[in-house]
Motif scaffolding. Structure first.
Motif, PDB file in Angstrom:
ATOM      1  N   LYS A 124       0.796  -1.204  -0.179  1.00 18.37           N
ATOM      2  CA  LYS A 124      -0.037  -0.024  -0.069  1.00 18.37           C
ATOM      3  C   LYS A 124       0.820   1.155  -0.089  1.00 18.37           C
ATOM      4  O   LYS A 124       0.317   2.301  -0.464  1.00 18.37           O
ATOM      5  N   ASP A 125       2.274   1.214   0.411  1.00 16.12           N
ATOM      6  CA  ASP A 125       2.833   2.491   0.688  1.00 16.12           C
ATOM      7  C   ASP A 125       3.932   2.660  -0.567  1.00 16.12           C
ATOM      8  O   ASP A 125       4.606   3.371  -0.444  1.00 16.12           O
ATOM      9  N   LEU A 126       3.850   1.625  -1.785  1.00 13.86           N
ATOM     10  CA  LEU A 126       5.005   1.811  -2.753  1.00 13.86           C
ATOM     11  C   LEU A 126       4.187   1.546  -3.820  1.00 13.86           C
ATOM     12  O   LEU A 126       3.124   0.958  -3.971  1.00 13.86           O
ATOM     13  N   PRO A 127       4.669   2.005  -4.897  1.00 15.39           N
ATOM     14  CA  PRO A 127       3.917   1.888  -6.452  1.00 15.39           C
ATOM     15  C   PRO A 127       4.310   0.414  -7.232  1.00 15.39           C
ATOM     16  O   PRO A 127       5.060   0.157  -8.187  1.00 15.39           O
ATOM     17  N   ILE A 128       4.029  -0.557  -6.297  1.00 21.55           N
ATOM     18  CA  ILE A 128       4.131  -1.869  -6.789  1.00 21.55           C
ATOM     19  C   ILE A 128       2.770  -2.580  -6.987  1.00 21.55           C
ATOM     20  O   ILE A 128       1.983  -2.710  -5.988  1.00 21.55           O
ATOM     21  N   VAL A 129       2.987  -3.233  -8.206  1.00 20.21           N
ATOM     22  CA  VAL A 129       1.699  -3.884  -8.526  1.00 20.21           C
ATOM     23  C   VAL A 129       1.815  -5.414  -8.188  1.00 20.21           C
ATOM     24  O   VAL A 129       2.847  -5.916  -8.510  1.00 20.21           O
TER      25      VAL A 129
END
Length: 340
Positions: A159-164
């Motif tokens: 939720k805290d990183l732009p990781i899909v």
């Protein structure tokens, strides 16, 4: 000797440009159906074969996906968590259906697996599969983002990183399986598995487990939570610690099936009957779960759908589309280890 037919030969016979031939042979929607069928019929008649290497060179794509499979500790030499074996088959089939080759590469968390596969033309994108210590590889995921690498990972939502990510709704799964055991009349719960951000999948399952207990006004006994990571051996030793701690429990919720199976062995060695004295449940629904004695109640993660989503999401990213995290709904599989 007759020379091989070329796309220019097809273009001449069809009365179209060579670029139209290339699009038609790739089933591009930019070519209308009638023209596409005509071109493909001529290509078949001329026994034309696409030069994949030349095509890839022009498009800067190699029509290959790299699956980076991270080694997990196992009781044999496979280094593959059994849960990921069925997903591996699903990913392979999904790639084949999309006309992509699959490059499988074993990795260790210490390896430079964040190196740019795309620039080296080894693969158009990456699928990351395996657990490991999330804190250790979080920095490498950020590096992949900075490089502009197309990738998608199996795992918990970051939720805290732009990781899909594509993953199971671990929180919901932990909550639902605990609620099922509560309905069997159990009140004193132990949890075997990590409860920290280093293993976010397990942590989400633990948080869902705790929420179910709170919803039913049952005590969350933090002294009955023992760390265990991935293996039967870890589950066995965690259960031994639990038994030796003197904490009262009539149910064990394990963060994975392997941990649960190890715990069952410890209980049997201590002459604790399953499920009469202690209910045991796991998470994953690996193949062996239905063959334990008694058969293991668990949470099923849909590995077929997971593989399809990992591939389709990655291909969407490669084609320039916006992609987002998807959580798959868990399904409680009831067997006899919790008394049902």
């Amino acid at each position: 000797m007759k020379e091989k037919a070329t796309s220019f030969d097809i273009a001449y016979q069809a009365g179209v440009s060579q670029s139209t031939v290339s699009r038609a042979l790739r089933n591009s929607p930019l070519v209308n159906e009638e023209t596409r069928q005509k071109i493909q019929a001529i290509a078949k008649e001329l026994n034309y074969k696409v030069d994949k290497n030349a095509s890839n060179l022009r498009s800067q794509h190699c029509d290959t996906i790299a699956l980076l499979l991270f080694e997990d500790p196992t009781n044999d030499d496979s280094a593959i968590n059994p849960f990921f074996l069925s997903m591996l088959g699903s990913i392979t089939r999904a790639c084949a259906d999309k006309g992509y080759d699959l490059l499988v590469s074993f990795q260790q968390s210490s390896n430079d697996w964040h190196a740019d596969f795309e620039d080296s033309n080894k693969a158009d994108g990456l699928i990351l599969l395996g657990y490991g210590d999330y804190v250790d590889y979080e920095e490498k995921l950020i590096k992949l983002n900075e490089q502009g690498t197309h990738y998608v990972r199996w795992g918990a939502e970051a939720k805290d990183l732009p990781i899909v990510s594509i993953g199971c709704d671990n929180y919901l799964g932990g909550k639902e399986i605990t609620e099922h055991v509560i309905k069997q009349g159990r009140k004193y719960f132990a949890f075997l598995g990590s409860a920290s951000s280093r293993a976010p999948e397990f942590f989400d399952r633990y948080k869902g487990h705790c929420q179910a207990l709170k919803n039913h006004n049952l005590v969350v006994n933090e002294k009955a939570q023992f760390n265990a990571f991935y293996t039967e051996e870890a589950g066995y030793y965690a259960a031994c610690e639990l038994i030796e701690s003197g904490e009262h429990f009539d149910a064990i919720c394990a963060a994975s099936d392997l941990i649960a199976i190890g715990a069952m062995r410890a209980l049997k060695e201590h002459n604790i009957a399953i499920p009469e004295q202690v209910a045991v449940v796991g998470f994953d629904d690996i193949a062996i779960a239905s063959f334990t004695f008694p058969p293991l109640t668990t949470v099923k993660q849909d590995t077929k759908l997971a593989g399809e989503l990992l591939v389709s999401t990655l291909l969407a990213s490669i084609s320039g589309q916006e992609i987002s995290t998807t959580l798959i709904e868990p399904n409680v599989i009831v067997r006899k280890s919790c008394g049902s």
